[in-house]
Scaffold this active site. Structure first.
Site, PDB file in Angstrom:
ATOM      1  N   ASP A 236     -16.790   9.200   3.383  1.00  0.00           N
ATOM      2  CA  ASP A 236     -15.661  10.085   3.637  1.00  0.00           C
ATOM      3  C   ASP A 236     -14.665   9.827   2.515  1.00  0.00           C
ATOM      4  O   ASP A 236     -15.050   9.239   1.502  1.00  0.00           O
ATOM      5  CB  ASP A 236     -15.088   9.846   5.046  1.00  0.00           C
ATOM      6  CG  ASP A 236     -14.383  11.087   5.587  1.00  0.00           C
ATOM      7  OD1 ASP A 236     -13.878  11.883   4.779  1.00  0.00           O
ATOM      8  OD2 ASP A 236     -14.328  11.272   6.820  1.00  0.00           O
ATOM      9  N   HIS A 259     -16.011  11.427  -0.173  1.00  0.00           N
ATOM     10  CA  HIS A 259     -15.522  12.800  -0.193  1.00  0.00           C
ATOM     11  C   HIS A 259     -14.380  12.953  -1.195  1.00  0.00           C
ATOM     12  O   HIS A 259     -13.565  13.857  -1.081  1.00  0.00           O
ATOM     13  CB  HIS A 259     -15.066  13.223   1.208  1.00  0.00           C
ATOM     14  CG  HIS A 259     -16.212  13.457   2.157  1.00  0.00           C
ATOM     15  ND1 HIS A 259     -16.047  13.881   3.446  1.00  0.00           N
ATOM     16  CD2 HIS A 259     -17.550  13.330   1.979  1.00  0.00           C
ATOM     17  CE1 HIS A 259     -17.232  13.993   4.042  1.00  0.00           C
ATOM     18  NE2 HIS A 259     -18.157  13.661   3.169  1.00  0.00           N
TER      19      HIS A 259
END
Ligand SMILES: *[C@@H]1O[C@H](CO)[C@@H](O)[C@H](O)[C@H]1NC(C)=O
Ligand SMILES: *[C@@H]1O[C@H](CO)[C@@H](O)[C@H](O)[C@H]1NC(C)=O
Ligand SMILES: *[C@@H]1O[C@H](CO)[C@@H](O)[C@H](O)[C@H]1NC(C)=O
Ligand SMILES: *[C@@H]1O[C@H](CO)[C@@H](O)[C@H](O)[C@H]1NC(C)=O
Ligand SMILES: *[C@@H]1O[C@H](CO)[C@@H](O)[C@H](O)[C@H]1NC(C)=O
Ligand SMILES: *[C@@H]1O[C@H](CO)[C@@H](O)[C@H](O)[C@H]1NC(C)=O
Ligand SMILES: *[C@@H]1O[C@H](CO)[C@@H](O)[C@H](O)[C@H]1NC(C)=O
Ligand SMILES: *[C@@H]1O[C@H](CO)[C@@H](O)[C@H](O)[C@H]1NC(C)=O
Ligand SMILES: *[C@@H]1O[C@H](CO)[C@@H](O)[C@H](O)[C@H]1NC(C)=O
Ligand SMILES: *[C@@H]1O[C@H](CO)[C@@H](O)[C@H](O)[C@H]1NC(C)=O
Ligand SMILES: *[C@@H]1O[C@H](CO)[C@@H](O)[C@H](O)[C@H]1NC(C)=O
Length: 422
Positions: A236, A259
């Protein structure tokens, strides 16, 4: 007796006492030293660690050099001029039924924590490890899917953050490893003048179930935060600037699987004002990631009770410099319609403005997942003063493509934008 005498001589101490697994002494600088003895046998060391935090809360030094099993919330609210040497391992028990309710609740996105570290002038260091048994949590999450909105946790399945620096000032955290966080790895909450360096984060699942919300850092209502010289292996955001993150410097990070380094998400709650300003992000190696340099802001909303867009505020003075990307889906990305229906967004553009965003030297290769796309700048309301120089990005094959929507300053980008195709 000889042992005691020896330790006394070695530590240069003037007094020595052992109570409840905490060995206290005073060094020749007049500081109290609290050394925590691990109980062993899987027993809970949490209460002894909390005792050490209390006994050495001011002008003290806490030594955690053993292997500690922690089944009790670590809560350190009043530390002042304290060193914490963590050269051992703190292993939070995989006891979901116990931790979920007992972890400390901090309201924003239902975040909770195993360890709330608070106070002034704190130095946490020592080459040790925080092991949070994330696998058990990710496997449970894969089955129950019990989460909050937009990367938040849930009150009924609260996945704690291993280390929160909360209501704190002047904190330096360095030379630590974090493995297996159930949720975000670090939360900087209502704090200022916080520095992290030499942190090695690994949130990697060894089962078929992925990790969940494994951000390296989330920063919220905090300013003057520095993160440098660290390695993050997760799934993430590598670092995420949540509402009211200001005066932030991020540099020398090695992010893998993430991410991206992300501003946001912001503008989630109607009626709230979110500010992210004065952020400098530089010297980032970003591999195998969804995004490189990202800004994510919800669209507007017709409802004044919306929890999925409609918030206001601004993103201003953000610099992303010297990113080296490899196998990244969106190396440069602005999305001002994040998690918002395109039709709703067109009718209700975001009222959270984005301006003064600068990309310097974003180079490398995308993944090709978005075909030729390497930069995607899409605002729902007009974004001002977005500039790019030194951009050198290519897809694995074919021609690089750049899309822009509602960008007022396309002439200040060193690439040629086309409008998004859909
Ligand atoms: C907090 O958790 C509850 C469930 O316990 C959920 O309904 C709510 O949406 C969550 N809030 C956020 C902001 O994620
Ligand atoms: C943190 O600060 C907030 C705002 O000042 C306060 O309401 C809250 O009680 C504090 N929490 C802790 C654990 O110190
Ligand atoms: C960065 O981290 C490495 C490895 O942990 C260390 O050797 C080096 O001294 C650090 N540099 C800075 C500037 O902190
Ligand atoms: C970070 O920690 C992981 C897992 O403990 C280890 O494999 C890796 O070598 C470490 N990396 C650095 C740069 O310290
Ligand atoms: C980097 O991330 C990729 C994708 O998640 C993973 O396959 C790979 O093992 C990671 N590399 C390292 C050195 O951990
Ligand atoms: C952010 O700061 C502004 C200005 O101080 C304030 O109005 C707003 O409520 C803050 N927002 C959050 C989410 O704390
Ligand atoms: C922009 O942010 C940087 C910190 O990242 C700060 O040093 C600089 O003063 C800011 N500039 C303006 C005009 O606010
Ligand atoms: C950003 O930095 C500038 C220059 O130092 C300062 O005037 C401004 O108040 C800062 N903005 C925020 C939101 O902190
Ligand atoms: C907002 O209010 C409307 C109308 O009162 C209601 O239907 C809706 O469920 C509410 N939404 C949220 C997120 O509370
Ligand atoms: C971009 O790269 C050039 C050439 O390497 C360098 O001179 C310049 O300082 C870099 N820009 C920034 C903002 O670091
Ligand atoms: C381009 O690269 C992608 C991903 O590596 C691959 O799936 C695709 O077949 C390639 N296309 C061509 C025309 O080489």
């Amino acid at each position: 007796m000889l042992g005691l005498l020896l330790s006394t001589l070695l530590l240069g101490t003037t007094a020595l006492a052992l109570s409840g697994g905490v060995l206290t002494s005073t060094d020749n600088l007049g500081r109290t030293i609290c050394s925590v003895k691990a109980i062993g046998g899987g027993q809970d060391d949490g209460p002894n660690i909390n005792t050490a935090f209390q006994q050495c809360s001011s002008n003290g030094r806490i030594v955690l050099d053993g292997y500690y099993v922690v089944d009790t919330l670590l809560f350190t609210t009043v530390l002042s001029d304290v060193e914490i040497e963590l050269s051992g391992t703190v292993q939070y028990t995989p006891n979901i039924a116990k931790w979920s309710p007992q972890s400390y609740y901090m309201t924003y996105q239902n975040a909770t924590t195993f360890w709330f570290l608070s106070g002034n002038n704190i130095h946490l260091y020592g080459g040790g490890t925080l092991d949070s048994n994330g696998q058990v949590w990710w496997d449970a999450y894969a089955t129950n899917q019990n989460s909050g909105t937009a990367g938040g946790s849930s009150r009924t399945f609260a996945r704690p953050v291993p280390l929160t620096v909360g209501n704190a000032t002047n904190v330096l955290i360095e030379d630590l490893t974090q493995i297996g966080s159930p949720f975000w790895n670090n939360f900087v909450y209502q704090s200022s003048y916080i520095t992290y360096r030499g942190i090695n984060i690994s949130s990697v699942s060894y089962s078929v179930n992925p990790t969940a919300n494994s951000d390296g850092w989330d920063i919220y209502r905090s300013s003057y935060v520095t993160i440098t010289n660290s390695t993050i292996n997760n799934d993430d955001d590598c670092v995420s600037f949540k509402p009211n993150s200001t005066n932030i410097v991020i540099s020398n990070l090695n992010c893998n699987g993430s991410h991206g380094v992300s501003v946001g998400s912001l503008g989630q709650y109607a009626g709230e004002t979110d500010i992210v300003a004065n952020v400098s992000v530089s010297n980032i190696v970003m591999k195998n990631a969804e995004n490189g340099a990202r800004i994510k802001v919800f669209g507007g909303s017709p409802y004044d009770n919306s929890t999925a867009g409609g918030g206001s505020g601004y993103v201003k003075n953000i610099t992303f410099a010297n990113f080296q990307v490899e196998n990244v889906d969106y190396p440069i990305y602005i999305n001002q319609c994040y998690s918002t229906d395109a039709a709703v967004c067109a009718q209700y553009p975001s009222t959270l403005s984005i301006s003064d965003v600068h990309y310097y030297n974003i180079t490398g290769t995308s993944s090709g997942k978005e075909r030729g796309l390497v930069a995607d700048l899409e605002c729902s309301a007009e974004c001002q003063d977005i500039t790019a120089s030194g951009t050198s990005l290519s897809p694995p094959n074919g021609t690089a493509a750049y899309t822009c929507k509602n960008i007022a300053s396309v002439s200040q980008l060193d690439f040629k934008c086309t409008a998004p195709s859909s």
